[in-house]
Design a protein around this motif. Structure first.
Motif, PDB file in Angstrom:
ATOM      1  N   PHE A  28      17.885 118.105 131.358  1.00  0.00           N
ATOM      2  CA  PHE A  28      18.261 117.035 130.444  1.00  0.00           C
ATOM      3  C   PHE A  28      18.613 115.796 131.264  1.00  0.00           C
ATOM      4  O   PHE A  28      19.635 115.770 131.946  1.00  0.00           O
ATOM      5  N   CYS A  42      21.664 110.314 127.056  1.00  0.00           N
ATOM      6  CA  CYS A  42      21.278 111.679 127.419  1.00  0.00           C
ATOM      7  C   CYS A  42      20.132 112.129 126.522  1.00  0.00           C
ATOM      8  O   CYS A  42      20.069 111.758 125.344  1.00  0.00           O
ATOM      9  N   VAL A  43      19.231 112.906 127.099  1.00  0.00           N
ATOM     10  CA  VAL A  43      18.165 113.521 126.314  1.00  0.00           C
ATOM     11  C   VAL A  43      18.787 114.569 125.392  1.00  0.00           C
ATOM     12  O   VAL A  43      19.659 115.337 125.797  1.00  0.00           O
ATOM     13  N   LYS A  44      18.331 114.606 124.152  1.00  0.00           N
ATOM     14  CA  LYS A  44      18.908 115.528 123.179  1.00  0.00           C
ATOM     15  C   LYS A  44      18.450 116.971 123.410  1.00  0.00           C
ATOM     16  O   LYS A  44      17.471 117.233 124.105  1.00  0.00           O
ATOM     17  N   LEU A  47      14.148 119.499 122.926  1.00  0.00           N
ATOM     18  CA  LEU A  47      13.252 118.929 123.928  1.00  0.00           C
ATOM     19  C   LEU A  47      11.863 118.627 123.382  1.00  0.00           C
ATOM     20  O   LEU A  47      11.065 117.972 124.057  1.00  0.00           O
ATOM     21  N   ARG A  50      11.599 115.020 123.380  1.00  0.00           N
ATOM     22  CA  ARG A  50      11.800 114.323 124.651  1.00  0.00           C
ATOM     23  C   ARG A  50      10.616 113.406 124.936  1.00  0.00           C
ATOM     24  O   ARG A  50       9.464 113.781 124.765  1.00  0.00           O
ATOM     25  N   SER A  54      11.913 108.861 129.878  1.00  0.00           N
ATOM     26  CA  SER A  54      13.125 108.327 129.250  1.00  0.00           C
ATOM     27  C   SER A  54      14.358 109.098 129.702  1.00  0.00           C
ATOM     28  O   SER A  54      14.293 110.300 129.969  1.00  0.00           O
ATOM     29  N   GLY A  56      16.801 109.316 127.641  1.00  0.00           N
ATOM     30  CA  GLY A  56      17.392 109.688 126.368  1.00  0.00           C
ATOM     31  C   GLY A  56      17.908 108.505 125.565  1.00  0.00           C
ATOM     32  O   GLY A  56      17.673 107.345 125.901  1.00  0.00           O
ATOM     33  N   ASN A 121      14.890 105.139 122.598  1.00  0.00           N
ATOM     34  CA  ASN A 121      14.899 105.863 123.865  1.00  0.00           C
ATOM     35  C   ASN A 121      14.970 104.843 124.998  1.00  0.00           C
ATOM     36  O   ASN A 121      14.241 103.846 124.985  1.00  0.00           O
TER      37      ASN A 121
END
Length: 223
Positions: A28, A42-44, A47, A50, A54, A56, A121
């Protein structure tokens, strides 16, 4: 272990995929600074949503804008990343002038160059002050450095510049070869041509391994 966070520097997408495939652990990506008490994006967990490259979306406790000066920029236009939220620091201790310079109307000016897409993003490109001007055109070292894993014979490298009488600067790729054998510059031309405008092409290279200077053959690279 089900997952790990990655931050502190940009993570190449190929490396991310390779790590996840080898260790069966989700990565992440996140972005933040000391001034944002760690994470600001933050990336969620899902995924499947995703976006490659990026770091996130902004956290629920902060907002992020991309600006040029005080003007907010539209999606995909590069500018400075500015952050506002409850996770933002109050001030630099005993440095009121620096605090005033970096925090304007409640927004912290990170000094990082980036952009966002239509879904908010965030993409981090480089540091604003890393920019090199070539004949009036802006070049960010990361644009070239991100291609280094695709260049045959190179272990690592960085982009720099030297003065030029007409253009102001010209680009130099400083690199370390994987062996002491000579590296053919022509084999890199195809990679550069696919990803870079002509003004972003290095004019020279310096092989740290061999301590020799070479010139790129740029005439065969399309503009």
């Amino acid at each position: 272990m089900k997952g790990i966070f990655s931050g502190g520097a940009k993570l190449p997408n190929d490396m991310l995929k390779s790590f996840e495939s080898r260790f069966s652990i989700s990565v992440f990506e996140a972005y933040g600074l000391t001034e944002t008490t760690s994470f600001a994006t933050c990336v969620k967990k899902d995924l499947s949503k995703r976006v490659a490259g990026s770091v996130g979306e902004p956290l629920f406790i902060n907002e992020i804008k991309i600006v040029s000066g005080q003007k907010e920029l539209p999606p995909y236009e590069k500018g400075e990343i500015v952050i506002k939220g409850s996770n933002l620091f109050k001030e630099y201790l005993n440095l009121p002038e620096l605090t005033s310079e970096k925090i304007k109307d409640g927004w912290f000016h990170s000094g990082d160059l980036g952009y966002k897409d239509e879904n908010n993003n965030i993409f981090v490109v480089d540091r604003v002050d890393n920019m090199i001007i070539i004949g009036g055109e802006n070049v960010y070292p990361s644009e070239v450095e991100n291609l280094i894993p695709k260049l045959k014979g190179i272990k690592d490298g960085v982009l720099s510049s030297i003065p030029h009488d007409i253009l102001g600067n010209e680009l130099v790729l400083l690199y370390e070869s994987k062996s002491d054998s000579a590296v053919e510059m022509s084999q890199w031309n195809g990679v550069f041509a696919q990803h870079l405008s002509s003004f972003k092409l290095p004019s020279h290279s310096l092989n740290h391994y061999r301590s020799s200077v070479y010139s790129f053959t740029t005439s065969i690279i399309p503009s």
